[in-house]
Design a protein around this motif. Structure first.
Motif, PDB file in Angstrom:
ATOM      1  N   SER A 343      29.006  -5.444  -8.324  1.00  0.00           N
ATOM      2  CA  SER A 343      28.289  -4.178  -8.150  1.00  0.00           C
ATOM      3  C   SER A 343      26.925  -4.272  -8.818  1.00  0.00           C
ATOM      4  CB  SER A 343      29.080  -3.017  -8.761  1.00  0.00           C
ATOM      5  OG  SER A 343      30.262  -2.792  -8.030  1.00  0.00           O
ATOM      6  N   THR A 344      25.926  -3.704  -8.167  1.00  0.00           N
ATOM      7  CA  THR A 344      24.576  -3.676  -8.708  1.00  0.00           C
ATOM      8  C   THR A 344      24.141  -2.220  -8.855  1.00  0.00           C
ATOM      9  OG1 THR A 344      24.062  -5.743  -7.561  1.00  0.00           O
ATOM     10  CG2 THR A 344      22.202  -4.451  -8.400  1.00  0.00           C
ATOM     11  N   ARG A 347      23.611   1.330  -6.374  1.00  0.00           N
ATOM     12  CA  ARG A 347      23.091   1.172  -5.033  1.00  0.00           C
ATOM     13  C   ARG A 347      23.747   0.106  -4.175  1.00  0.00           C
ATOM     14  NH1 ARG A 347      21.008   5.506  -2.870  1.00  0.00           N
ATOM     15  NH2 ARG A 347      19.245   6.358  -3.987  1.00  0.00           N
ATOM     16  N   GLU A 348      24.589  -0.758  -4.743  1.00  0.00           N
ATOM     17  CA  GLU A 348      25.020  -1.888  -3.929  1.00  0.00           C
ATOM     18  C   GLU A 348      26.300  -2.501  -4.456  1.00  0.00           C
ATOM     19  OE1 GLU A 348      21.928  -4.649  -2.240  1.00  0.00           O
ATOM     20  OE2 GLU A 348      22.903  -6.032  -3.656  1.00  0.00           O
ATOM     21  N   THR A 350      28.604  -6.106  -3.432  1.00  0.00           N
ATOM     22  CA  THR A 350      28.659  -7.326  -2.630  1.00  0.00           C
ATOM     23  C   THR A 350      29.994  -8.015  -2.869  1.00  0.00           C
ATOM     24  OG1 THR A 350      26.264  -7.622  -2.786  1.00  0.00           O
ATOM     25  CG2 THR A 350      27.551  -9.554  -2.169  1.00  0.00           C
ATOM     26  N   THR A 374      27.507  -7.035   2.090  1.00  0.00           N
ATOM     27  CA  THR A 374      26.735  -6.244   1.131  1.00  0.00           C
ATOM     28  C   THR A 374      26.652  -4.817   1.656  1.00  0.00           C
ATOM     29  OG1 THR A 374      25.429  -8.134   0.387  1.00  0.00           O
ATOM     30  CG2 THR A 374      24.535  -5.939  -0.047  1.00  0.00           C
ATOM     31  N   ILE A 375      27.186  -3.889   0.887  1.00  0.00           N
ATOM     32  CA  ILE A 375      27.152  -2.471   1.257  1.00  0.00           C
ATOM     33  C   ILE A 375      26.215  -1.757   0.285  1.00  0.00           C
ATOM     34  CG2 ILE A 375      28.507  -0.348   1.414  1.00  0.00           C
ATOM     35  CD1 ILE A 375      30.893  -2.015   2.252  1.00  0.00           C
ATOM     36  N   SER A 376      25.266  -1.054   0.830  1.00  0.00           N
ATOM     37  CA  SER A 376      24.261  -0.390  -0.001  1.00  0.00           C
ATOM     38  C   SER A 376      24.749   0.967  -0.482  1.00  0.00           C
ATOM     39  CB  SER A 376      22.953  -0.255   0.782  1.00  0.00           C
ATOM     40  OG  SER A 376      22.459  -1.520   1.136  1.00  0.00           O
ATOM     41  N   GLU A 377      25.888   0.960  -1.143  1.00  0.00           N
ATOM     42  CA  GLU A 377      26.485   2.161  -1.719  1.00  0.00           C
ATOM     43  C   GLU A 377      27.189   1.747  -3.012  1.00  0.00           C
ATOM     44  OE1 GLU A 377      25.982   5.105  -0.659  1.00  0.00           O
ATOM     45  OE2 GLU A 377      25.401   4.890   1.436  1.00  0.00           O
ATOM     46  N   CYS A 408      28.519  -4.052   6.873  1.00  0.00           N
ATOM     47  CA  CYS A 408      27.305  -3.846   6.076  1.00  0.00           C
ATOM     48  C   CYS A 408      26.581  -2.554   6.456  1.00  0.00           C
ATOM     49  CB  CYS A 408      26.354  -5.028   6.242  1.00  0.00           C
ATOM     50  SG  CYS A 408      26.965  -6.580   5.539  1.00  0.00           S
ATOM     51  N   ARG A 409      26.929  -1.963   7.576  1.00  0.00           N
ATOM     52  CA  ARG A 409      26.281  -0.737   8.031  1.00  0.00           C
ATOM     53  C   ARG A 409      26.826   0.511   7.345  1.00  0.00           C
ATOM     54  NH1 ARG A 409      24.063  -1.528  13.420  1.00  0.00           N
ATOM     55  NH2 ARG A 409      24.541  -3.616  14.216  1.00  0.00           N
ATOM     56  N   GLU A 411      27.735   3.700   5.294  1.00  0.00           N
ATOM     57  CA  GLU A 411      27.070   4.668   4.427  1.00  0.00           C
ATOM     58  C   GLU A 411      28.117   5.636   3.912  1.00  0.00           C
ATOM     59  OE1 GLU A 411      23.976   6.603   6.583  1.00  0.00           O
ATOM     60  OE2 GLU A 411      22.784   4.772   6.846  1.00  0.00           O
TER      61      GLU A 411
END
Length: 569
Positions: A343-344, A347-348, A350, A374-377, A408-409, A411
């Motif tokens: 986790s980052t 926001r992300e 992976t 990679t999920i931007s959540e 990866c899409r 939300e």
């Protein structure tokens, strides 16, 4: 090989549960025959066969011929509201009495959102009387009504009288299911059903048009409505199945007849309806597997001992997902292996997913494949939900590379760990206010804690605002104390609590000498907001908001995310 199960006794299909009022009448599935449950041991479907199913699905050549609809999985006409029926068809399917015929139209149950030309099913329940809104439906332009009572004086639309309007709705949905020849995925679990359902819909994008549950339509009314709203172009259907007691998942499975059945986890949720124990939760969730028939695929969380112990009927295939078994051979690894979760911040996340070659002669020629997602959540919990979705896609023969690309899409859904920024005040809100259970709250707390630990340069204050977790039975106080202890251990700057259970927990922790100086309690969400708004708005902060739906914690999210101009009003 049939798996031995320590839960075989409690999950036996011979068990006759006490079920709520809406699940007492057996549904007669019409318009199609159910597959036989007879069979030997565990069945393995070769991956090459799954790919053939997917390929034939794309050109319609594999779908069963029935009623002249061999060229597509769906066999009906639809309008903007879903599958359309004539009055005569409704009366036949629901075994009702047709008093007046009416034009063909789709089905609706809410007079406020009814579309012109729909048939209105006047649902009756403990706290509502659909018949009281029949005339509202007429003013909205309905084609007709389905009711348990005689039509109002002067009624001019179509009208079907039935003994039970809910059963009528479920029979109409079962009729649609019987006419659908594509795969149906049923997903249940204690935590993460909605997120897994959304991820599964994404994972199946390359299969074709996906119809799936919207919002919270996962119960005895919502599942039928989802089926009834299925477009004629649907190629795969994904259904979320919820429960609050025994017998409910079995009833939903009877209506939906999933061909791919997923139990993602078992955790302390709705304990009051299942005897107050995790064993009861497992038995209730296990109804999805217990009602499977020969040829169905059961997708199992190999990391959850309750789920992996659920019995699967003979003749069904088992696909598993989970993390690497360090002490096991390659043959004993899950079919979809999750690894490398990172986790980052907020926001992300992976992680890697690997589709293993199973230890069976039929599939030893299939190499393992691995891809990164990679999920931007925020939230490491998304990785396991995604692994479940990938297992469903594997069951339908989709290449892992395509699946990972589409995952990866993702939300975050509304009120489910959605990030909302208020830059003017330096506020980042983690809106997880839709619902709460011990497992989901702990996951949310870890997300907040780990994100801050991974970004030591982030000096924003950490604020947690929690509402009671409902339906936890006799051990409710202990569950709330445990969550409060976790908040205090994490060292959050402010802990706001709403509801009688958290108030009791706060008093208990204080009585045993705990440092509760960071905690503030409110009678309800509005009361808590008045107590903490000054502190929350005093400077940059990350604010997690979570609670059971009945606690209405979204009120705080609305206040928290208002603009400066709105706050001055």
């Amino acid at each position: 090989m049939q798996r031995a199960s320590p839960l075989a006794a409690v999950c036996s299909t011979s068990f006759t549960p006490a079920v709520p009022y809406y699940a007492r009448t057996s549904i007669s599935l019409r318009g199609g025959s159910r597959r036989s449950g007879a069979g030997g041991g565990r069945t393995v479907i070769e991956r090459k066969d799954r790919r053939a199913v997917r390929q034939s699905a794309s050109d319609g050549s594999a779908w069963h011929e029935e009623e002249g609809c061999s060229s597509a999985p769906a066999c009906w006409e639809a309008d903007g509201g879903g599958v359309i029926f004539s009055g005569e068809e409704i009366a036949r399917v629901v075994e009702g009495e047709l008093l007046r015929g009416g034009p063909r139209g789709s089905i609706g149950t809410d007079s406020r959102s009814l579309l012109p030309g729909q048939w209105f099913v006047a649902l009756d329940g403990y706290n509502f009387d659909g018949y009281a809104f029949v005339e509202d439906a007429a003013r909205a332009g309905c084609a007709g009504a389905v009711s348990s009572r005689a039509p109002p004086t002067g009624w001019t639309g179509g009208y079907v009288v039935v003994a039970d309007t809910l059963l009528a709705l479920q029979r109409l949905a079962a009729d649609v299911r019987n006419r659908f020849k594509g795969p149906v995925v049923g997903i249940t679990g204690s935590v993460g059903k909605t997120t897994t359902r959304a991820l599964t819909a994404l994972a199946l994008r390359s299969f074709g048009e996906v119809h799936h549950t919207r919002g919270n339509l996962n119960n005895h009314v919502g599942v039928p409505l989802t089926l009834l709203r299925m477009p004629a172009t649907t190629e795969v259907c994904v259904l979320e199945l919820g429960m609050s007691g025994f017998g409910e998942i079995a009833r939903l499975a009877e209506i939906a007849r999933p061909t791919v059945r997923v139990v993602i986890n078992v955790a302390p949720v709705h304990l009051e309806g299942v005897g107050g124990s995790l064993q009861g939760v497992a038995r209730a969730k296990g109804e999805l597997f217990a009602t499977a028939v020969q040829g169905d695929i059961c997708v199992v969380n190999a990391d959850d001992t309750w789920v992996s112990s659920l019995p699967v009927p003979p003749g069904c295939e088992v696909l598993t997902f989970g993390t690497v078994r360090q002490d096991s051979s390659d043959e004993a690894q899950p079919d979809i292996v999750l690894s490398g979760v990172r986790s980052t911040g907020f926001r992300e996340v992976t992680f890697s997913l690997t589709e293993t070659a199973r230890g069976n002669a039929e599939v030893t020629d299939v190499p393992s494949s691995s891809d990164t997602v990679t999920i931007s959540e925020p939230g490491a919990h998304l990785a396991m939900n995604a692994a479940a979705a990938a297992a469903v896609a594997a069951a339908l023969g989709l290449p892992l590379s395509d699946v990972c690309r589409d995952l990866c899409r993702f939300e975050s859904l509304e009120m489910r760990m959605r990030v909302i920024e208020v830059p003017a005040r330096g506020i980042l809100c983690l809106d997880d206010s839709y619902n709460a259970s011990p497992a989901s709250v702990r996951s949310a707390l870890r997300t907040l804690h780990n994100a801050r630990q991974g970004q030591p340069e982030d000096t924003r204050r950490a604020v947690v605002l929690l509402g009671d977790m409902l339906e936890l039975g006799p051990h409710s106080l202990q569950y709330h104390e445990d969550i409060l202890d976790a908040c205090l251990d994490h060292g959050f700057d402010l802990v706001g609590l709403v509801g009688p259970e958290y108030c009791r927990a706060l008093a208990s922790v204080a009585a045993r000498g705990g440092d509760v100086s960071a905690a503030v309690a409110g009678a309800d969400a509005a009361n808590l907001w008045e107590k903490v708004k000054g502190a929350v708005n005093s400077g940059p902060a990350v604010v997690l908001v979570k609670g059971s739906r009945g606690m209405k914690m979204d009120y705080i999210v609305q206040r928290l995310t208002r603009s400066q101009d709105e706050l001055r009003v």
